[in-house]
Scaffold this active site. Structure first.
Site, short mmCIF file in Angstrom:
data_model
loop_
_atom_site.label_atom_id
_atom_site.label_comp_id
_atom_site.label_asym_id
_atom_site.label_seq_id
_atom_site.Cartn_x
_atom_site.Cartn_y
_atom_site.Cartn_z
N ILE A 141 -9.34 23.13 -31.60
CA ILE A 141 -10.12 22.43 -30.57
C ILE A 141 -9.27 22.23 -29.32
CG2 ILE A 141 -11.63 21.21 -32.19
CD1 ILE A 141 -9.96 18.64 -31.47
N ASP A 142 -7.93 22.36 -29.44
CA ASP A 142 -7.03 22.05 -28.32
C ASP A 142 -7.05 23.12 -27.23
OD1 ASP A 142 -6.34 19.95 -29.98
OD2 ASP A 142 -4.48 20.89 -30.66
N MET A 184 -8.30 14.02 -28.11
CA MET A 184 -7.25 14.83 -28.73
C MET A 184 -6.79 15.95 -27.78
SD MET A 184 -8.34 15.29 -32.69
CE MET A 184 -7.94 14.05 -33.92
N GLY A 185 -5.96 16.84 -28.31
CA GLY A 185 -5.51 17.99 -27.53
C GLY A 185 -4.02 18.28 -27.67
N ARG A 186 -3.32 17.42 -28.43
CA ARG A 186 -1.86 17.52 -28.56
C ARG A 186 -1.20 17.58 -27.18
NH1 ARG A 186 -0.71 17.06 -33.59
NH2 ARG A 186 1.49 17.00 -33.10
N GLN A 290 -14.36 14.20 -32.71
CA GLN A 290 -14.50 15.37 -31.84
C GLN A 290 -14.21 16.68 -32.55
OE1 GLN A 290 -11.34 14.75 -28.62
NE2 GLN A 290 -10.92 13.20 -30.14
O1 F6P Z 1 -4.70 20.50 -33.32
C1 F6P Z 1 -5.93 19.89 -33.51
C2 F6P Z 1 -5.78 18.41 -33.61
O2 F6P Z 1 -7.07 17.86 -33.78
C3 F6P Z 1 -5.03 17.75 -32.45
O3 F6P Z 1 -5.83 17.63 -31.31
C4 F6P Z 1 -4.61 16.45 -33.09
O4 F6P Z 1 -3.46 15.90 -32.48
C5 F6P Z 1 -4.30 16.86 -34.49
O5 F6P Z 1 -5.01 18.05 -34.75
C6 F6P Z 1 -4.66 15.83 -35.51
O6 F6P Z 1 -4.27 16.31 -36.76
P1 F6P Z 1 -4.65 15.59 -38.13
O7 F6P Z 1 -6.06 15.95 -38.45
O8 F6P Z 1 -3.68 16.17 -39.09
O9 F6P Z 1 -4.48 14.13 -37.92
#
Ligand code: F6P
Length: 364
Positions: A141-142, A184-186, A290
């Site tokens: 999704i990022d 989100m989005g890292r 999201q």
């Molecule tokens: O890389 C996709 C993502 O949804 C990021 O946007 C977010 O930081 C991360 O994964 C969250 O990961 P998890 O589901 O392991 O908490």
């Protein structure tokens, strides 16, 4: 009969099922291929007994509409770093990649299609270097992979975040509040940037443009107009103030290598209060909402294109490559190209200019 194994790795993402369905439906047009799925990425192969699922047209009927993945996923461990409990109770990791490749041979697997983000495609590259016939399909999704214009799931995440802004606006207006939405989005600000434009936010804070808290307050004051207005801030989870650092914590989940991001909306509200900004403020963290639910039409289509292309790459023997979208074509690129350079927002790109053109402040 020849066999292609499909695995979904990393975080789930709207459109994964549409890719699986497309692979199966395209493979069904060839008389000599069948498709199987490994449960929870490669864990299904590595577990005893093996956990695989036959993916025929019946199994995938109608799943393009569903979020998640029918074969499960994981973002922990993997064949090169399988979690292993030491005698003293601590956890380490063991490389089981050779064993996995032998198991795939034993199962009669002729090719692998790995649907996953940058972490999964790094594993794909390593497996390819060990001789596995493997093809990658990008997902996140990022939208942070530079080899492809878009990854499926991204537009759905933006849609969900935009609908959330639409809802927040009504409360912000009714209460004369500043409402902050954390998305989100890292380390990439794509979801925040697109959401801010589509939702009509006043401020957008992204990792690629470190913000000055005074400038954020200035922008908000101009909209808040002495308690009579309201404002929306969209902040990416990876955003940080000038000179500040990423808000991240190490996870205690075994085999989970990524840091966990989050908390930037709360920090922003506290920092605004600390410099004397007086509006009523609340924060909302959108989180996994999201990433869940029904993929929008755009993502179903892109995912279907990726699935068909991936199977055709198997037929052509284009191993060691990943499917990518370069408008208007669906192409393939070598893994190393795909994983080498991430796709971050260029602060001078047209989309940022568009946002600034409609008055969105970035705190810069
Ligand atoms: O890389 C996709 C993502 O949804 C990021 O946007 C977010 O930081 C991360 O994964 C969250 O990961 P998890 O589901 O392991 O908490």
């Amino acid at each position: 009969m020849k066999r292609v194994l499909v695995a979904t790795g990393g975080g789930d993402c709207p459109g994964l099922n549409a890719v699986i369905r497309a692979v199966v439906k395209r493979a069904a047009q060839e008389r000599d291929w069948e498709v199987i799925g490994s449960i929870q990425s490669y864990d299904g192969i590595l577990r005893e007994p093996t956990e695989i699922m036959v993916l025929d047209e019946k199994a995938v009927a109608g799943i393009h509409v569903d979020g998640g993945t029918i074969i499960g996923t994981t973002n922990k461990g993997g064949p090169f770093a399988w979690p292993f409990k030491n005698q003293d109770g601590t956890w380490g990791a063991v490389d089981r990649s050779d064993e996995m490749i032998r198991k795939l041979q034993y199962l009669g697997v002729d090719a692998v299609i790995s649907i996953g983000g940058d972490g999964s495609q790094k594993i794909s590259q390593q497996l390819f270097e060990k001789g596995l016939k493997i093809i990658g399909v990008p997902k996140t999704i990022d939208n942070d992979l530079s080899a492809t214009d878009f990854t499926f799931g991204f537009q759905t995440a933006v849609q969900i975040a935009t609908e959330s802004v639409d809802k927040l606006v009504t409360t912000a207006a009714s209460h004369n509040r500043v409402l902050v939405l954390e998305v989100m989005g890292r380390n990439a600000g794509w979801i925040a940037l697109n959401t801010a434009i589509a939702g009509g936010a006043e401020v957008c804070l992204i990792p690629e443009i470190p913000y000055d808290i005074e400038k954020v307050a200035e922008k908000l004051y101009s909209r808040y107009s002495k308690g009579k207005g309201h404002a929306i801030v969209v902040i990416a989870e990876g955003a940080a103030p000038k000179g500040g650092t990423l808000l991240a914590e190490k996870s205690d989940e075994v085999g989970y290598e990524n840091v966990r991001l989050g908390g930037v909306a709360r920090k922003l509200v506290n920092d605004l209060k600390a410099i004397g900004f007086e509006a009523d403020m609340r924060e909302t963290v959108l989180g996994h909402l999201q990433r869940g639910g029904v993929p929008i039409a755009y993502d179903r289509i892109l995912a279907t294109q990726f699935g068909v292309k991936a199977f055709e790459m198997v037929l052509e023997g284009k191993y060691g490559e990943m499917v990518a979208y370069r408008h208007p074509n669906i192409i393939s690129v070598p893994f190393h190209e795909a994983i080498d350079s991430p796709n971050f927002v260029d602060p001078n790109c047209d989309l940022v200019k568009t946002a600034k053109g409609v008055g969105i402040g970035f705190g810069d």
